[in-house]
Every structure is written in structure tokens, then in C-alpha cells.
Design a protein around this motif. Structure first.
Motif, PDB file in Angstrom:
ATOM      1  N   GLN A 178     102.869 -12.391  47.558  1.00  0.00           N
ATOM      2  CA  GLN A 178     102.714 -13.752  47.028  1.00  0.00           C
ATOM      3  C   GLN A 178     104.065 -14.415  46.833  1.00  0.00           C
ATOM      4  OE1 GLN A 178     100.354 -13.509  43.413  1.00  0.00           O
ATOM      5  NE2 GLN A 178      99.029 -11.971  44.345  1.00  0.00           N
ATOM      6  N   ASN A 182      92.503 -20.168  45.330  1.00  0.00           N
ATOM      7  CA  ASN A 182      93.682 -19.498  44.793  1.00  0.00           C
ATOM      8  C   ASN A 182      93.341 -18.093  44.308  1.00  0.00           C
ATOM      9  OD1 ASN A 182      95.507 -21.486  45.281  1.00  0.00           O
ATOM     10  ND2 ASN A 182      95.690 -22.191  43.179  1.00  0.00           N
ATOM     11  N   HIS A 200      92.853 -15.718  47.213  1.00  0.00           N
ATOM     12  CA  HIS A 200      94.138 -15.383  47.851  1.00  0.00           C
ATOM     13  C   HIS A 200      94.954 -14.431  46.991  1.00  0.00           C
ATOM     14  CE1 HIS A 200      97.985 -15.755  49.858  1.00  0.00           C
ATOM     15  NE2 HIS A 200      98.524 -16.168  48.718  1.00  0.00           N
ATOM     16  N   SER A 240     105.475 -17.653  48.934  1.00  0.00           N
ATOM     17  CA  SER A 240     105.724 -18.888  48.190  1.00  0.00           C
ATOM     18  C   SER A 240     107.147 -19.394  48.369  1.00  0.00           C
ATOM     19  CB  SER A 240     105.437 -18.680  46.702  1.00  0.00           C
ATOM     20  OG  SER A 240     106.458 -17.908  46.083  1.00  0.00           O
ATOM     21  N   ARG A 269      90.636 -23.616  42.517  1.00  0.00           N
ATOM     22  CA  ARG A 269      90.615 -22.399  41.708  1.00  0.00           C
ATOM     23  C   ARG A 269      90.045 -21.224  42.487  1.00  0.00           C
ATOM     24  NH1 ARG A 269      88.302 -24.405  37.629  1.00  0.00           N
ATOM     25  NH2 ARG A 269      86.136 -23.923  38.099  1.00  0.00           N
TER      26      ARG A 269
END
Length: 500
Positions: free
Chosen positions: A24, A12, A15, A28, A9
Motif C-alpha cells: 500500500q 478502499n 483494496h 501510494s 469505502r
């Protein structure tokens, strides 16, 4: 597991707080290439020229609107577009990798030993990930079932808000049943198709089931029909649904969101809703909205948050697995409601496991067990031949993987009516997140001109369903809305503004 979840958590959140939404999304979707143990055949599924499938979807949106409100007029109709997807199957032979996509599909089919076809829908909060995300899970399921998967690379928000992703999956499903010209595959009977996915993918699978159920009622027939690639086709139910870590309440309003927080890596709120989040070419959206996937007022809609669906009667068998997650209540309500309405529900809850643990903690024994049970359920649903399996549920302990039976008719004290009220109440307070989302830094202010100030504010009002006639005052909640860097075109006071 609590410490593991907290580390994930924190990493993340750090980031996602430091990078833009577009960054992002791009990161991804990086593709390292297919694994050597899988056959991967990329396909582009053509969209039909007829708009029937989109019209049917919007009919369902209106029919399921809360309190009889019509939402379709406030939802932009997505274009009918080709849908990218991948056929995925196990690869045991050591054959050269130089093939056309058609040849790869043919090679995959030589190793398929089971008629099961899994329509796999990945998660990713509706705005993250590409085809590579689906491959490990789809490959495991195709290997365990000895069948094949079609993984859909649906359009992503915020560029393509609701219902673009749902429309893409709808097109993919009908294309399995009725292959358009040029397809690699032959027609797949609905009795061999399983909808499967994780996280937001489960939500999309269940939303498509709700769409079909709604079209049944609207057309007063068991298999509704529409025009698809120049032919009138029926829309049957698939053989079953398999969902892992479903995220089916986009309002995040149910008790487990707070009660299970320590076991999960999901943050209290998305960084994109926090003050100071950096702007980019895709966020904030135009017009601005509070949620990446849709306007905040739409979040409790059953095709966005299937937890809010009142009826699952007539749905196919469901296998649903959850950890001790913040979103567990959202799928418990669905499983319990469906079971009470006569739907076969197979429920599994894994103690102390965080959201999507089988995808991020691949070496855990719970992960191996979860995929094994998922594959077994998929095979069972396809092999039943119309016979309904018996419902049942299990709780799996974290240390010894000991199981104890649970009653699927009594998974939670929450009723669907209570859940709907919590979700609707939470969506009304979602304007707080919308207010914060307008305070954006980095790359210049999001509001460029006096005219865009007015446009932005008016779009912002619509998030909460508020009236905004020009020249009239608008009451603002105590935590006043702030638009930074510009005030020309508005008169702003502590709790009022006037659009000039």
C-alpha cells in the motif's frame, strides 16, 4: 453523496484488506511526474547537527503527557535526518522543462506575486503517500494566493513512528525562518508563513503549534529559543493555520465517528488491525503495537491527537473546514476551545461532504468554494499585520451551497474535558485491536522463534501499559490474546499466560 461515500469505502476496504502495508505504501508513493502548470523544485533540507530541536520536542511530549505521566521514556528518539520537500508554484509561462532544481526555483519565484509562503503538510494516515499527493492542493493554493508552497515529504510510519514526522515538519519550519547553507530561499518571516494541510496533515500542523505553545510555557518567553545550525534562534508562531478535513483524534472515540458514518468513506477500523491481515517487512512492527503511528497508550496524547489539548491560548488564527465527516467532532472541539480562549477561528462545515472531499472529488462546486475560502483566509492572516481578525463560522448546504452563520463558541456540546475522557477510555480498549493484530496470515507466521514469542508478547503487553515480570502470571481480558503457530516459551490458558 451517501452512495458515493459507500462506494469509495467499499473499494478502499477491499483494496487495503488484500494488500500488505508495504505494498500500500509503495503504490501510494508512485509519482506520475509534475503537472505542466506547476513549477516544482525538489530540495533536501539538511538536519542540524545539534540535537536541540529534538530535545525541545521531547520536552513538549513530557510536558503535555496526560495525568502527569512521562511518555518520552517509552518513545524512541528518531534520528535527525535530512527532510525532503518540494517548492510548488504556479507556472503560466511556456518555457522548456530542462532546468536544474535551483533554476526551477528561480523560475517559480519570477511568477510569485505575494509574500505568502504555505508550509503544506499532506495527509495519509501517517503511513501513505509521497510528494505527488500534495501537488494538486498546493498548486491550487499557490495559484489562488499568487504565493508559493513548500510541501514536506515527512518520514512515514510504521517504519518511522511518532514523533519522526513531527520532527521533520519542525525542521522544515525552522529552515524557512533560518535557511541552512545551500538553501534556495532567503529567510521567510513568520508573519508570511501559513501552516496548511489535509487530514493527518492538519493534525501534524496543530501538533507543531502545540509544541511551540508548550515551549513558550517551559521557557517563560513568547518566542522560545534553541540552537539550530550553529546559531541560537527564536521559534515564533506562524501567521496562521488552514486545515481541511482534519483528523485530530487518533482514538476515533468521539460521537461523530458513528453518527456521520453513512456520509463518509472511512471504514470502522483499519484493515491492518483485523484478523488475517497479511504480514510484511514493515508490519507488524518490532516490537508489535496496535496502531501504525504509535503505541495505543499514546493515542490520546495532545501531540498525537491535538483534540486532547486543553489550551490554544496564544495560537495564531485558524481556518478550519470539515464535511459531515466521521472525524468532524475532533476538529469542532479544537475550534470551539480555541475560540473560547480568544483565538481567531474561521469555521466552515459542508453538509454531506465526506473526509477529504476536496482532494478526491475535485469537480464538485463545494471543492472550488472550499479552496477559494482557504486561500482567502491565508491571505487575510498574512495581510493582517498583527491585527487579529474576527472569529466566525458558516454551515454550507449541499444542494444550493446556501450558507448560514454558526457560533464558533457553540459548535458542539462536547467539552475538551469530555473529549479527553472519551479518548482516554477508548485507548484503554485499544488492546482489543492489538490482540487481533497479532493474528496475521500470508507470508508465514509473524512469530519466528520461541524467544521472539516472549519478545512479541512482552512488547504486546507494553501496548496496554501492563506489567510483565518473567515467571509471573498475567491476567488476560476475556477475549483471550492468541498467538498462532507457536506456544513454546509460553504457558497459555483461557485467561492466563506465564512468560518462562
Amino acid at each position: 453523496m451517501v452512495r458515493v461515500a459507500q462506494r469509495i469505502r467499499d473499494a478502499n476496504f477491499t483494496h487495503f484488506s488484500r494488500s500488505t502495508l508495504s505494498s500500500q505504501q509503495q503504490q501510494s508513493r508512485l509519482d506520475p511526474g509534475p503537472p505542466s502548470s506547476a513549477w516544482i523544485s525538489k530540495v533536501s533540507i539538511p538536519a542540524p547537527e545539534e540535537a536541540d530541536i529534538r530535545d525541545a520536542l521531547f520536552d513538549s511530549i513530557d510536558a503535555l503527557s496526560l495525568a502527569g505521566e512521562e511518555f518520552s521514556h517509552s518513545v524512541a528518539k528518531p534520528e535527525l535526518a535530512a527532510v525532503n520537500a518540494e517548492w510548488i508554484g504556479r507556472r503560466d509561462g511556456q518555457i522548456s522543462d530542462v532546468f536544474s532544481e535551483q533554476e526551477r526555483f528561480t523560475a517559480m519565484m519570477r511568477e510569485v506575486q505575494n509574500p505568502i509562503t504555505i508550509l503544506y503538510i499532506r495527509g495519509g494516515a501517517f503511513y501513505l503517500f509521497g510528494p505527488a499527493r500534495s501537488r494538486p492542493s498546493a498548486l491550487k493554493l499557490s495559484r489562488l494566493t499568487k504565493g508559493r508552497c513548500l510541501a514536506v515529504d515527512y518520514r512515514l510510519a510504521p517504519q518511522n513512528p511518532f514523533p519522526a514526522a513531527l520532527l521533520d515538519i519542525f525542521i522544515a519550519y525552522l529552515s524557512l525562518l533560518y535557511p541552512p547553507p545551500g538553501s534556495f530561499h532567503t529567510a521567510v518571516p513568520a508573519s508570511s508563513i501559513i501552516f496548511a494541510g489535509e487530514s493527518g496533515g492538519v493534525s501534524l500542523c496543530l501538533s507543531l503549534i502545540q509544541t511551540i505553545l508548550t515551549l513558550r510555557k517551559l521557557q517563560s518567553r513568547n518566542n522560545p529559543t534553541l540552537q539550530f545550525h550553529d546559531q541560537k534562534v527564536e521559534i515564533p508562531m506562524p501567521a496562521g493555520i488552514a486545515g481541511i478535513s482534519g483528523g485530530t483524534d487518533q482514538t476515533l472515540a468521539l460521537p461523530s465517528w458513528m453518527e456521520n458514518a453513512k456520509f463518509d468513506w472511512l471504514a470502522d477500523e483499519a484493515p491492518s488491525t483485523r484478523p488475517g491481515f497479511r504480514s510484511c517487512e514493515i508490519w507488524p512492527s518490532t516490537p508489535p503495537r496496535a496502531h501504525i503511528y504509535c503505541d495505543a497508550a499514546l493515542l490520546p496524547h495532545p501531540l498525537i491527537s491535538p483534540t486532547a489539548a486543553e489550551s490554544w491560548e496564544g495560537a495564531p488564527p485558524m481556518w478550519i473546514a470539515s464535511g459531515q465527516e466521521r472525524l468532524t467532532d475532533s476538529v469542532k472541539v479544537i475550534a470551539q476551545t480555541a475560540a473560547k480562549q480568544g483565538v481567531c477561528v474561521l469555521w466552515e462545515e459542508y453538509e454531506a461532504m465526506p473526509h477529504t472531499w476536496p482532494m478526491i472529488l475535485e469537480n464538485l462546486p463545494q471543492t472550488e468554494l472550499c479552496f477559494k475560502h482557504c486561500a482567502r483566509a491565508c491571505e487575510s492572516f498574512v495581510s493582517q499585520g498583527g491585527e487579529k481578525p474576527a472569529s466566525g463560522g458558516f454551515y454550507i448546504s449541499v444542494e444550493k451551497l446556501e450558507t448560514r452563520a454558526v457560533d464558533v463558541n457553540a459548535l458542539t456540546s462536547l467539552t475538551v474535558e469530555e473529549a479527553r475522557k472519551l479518548m482516554k477510555d477508548k485507548s484503554k480498549t485499544g488492546s482489543q485491536a492489538a490482540r487481533r493484530s497479532l493474528k496475521i496470515s500470508g507470508g508465514g507466521p509473524c512469530i519466528k522463534s520461541p524467544s521472539s514469542v516472549t519478545d512479541t508478547l512482552m512488547g504486546f503487553m507494553s501496548i496496554s501499559g501492563l506489567k510483565h515480570p518473567r515467571g509471573e502470571s498475567l491476567e488476560i481480558p476475556p477475549a483471550s490474546w492468541r498467538i498462532h503457530g507457536m506456544n513454546k516459551g509460553l504457558i497459555i490458558t483461557s485467561n492466563q499466560c506465564i512468560i518462562k
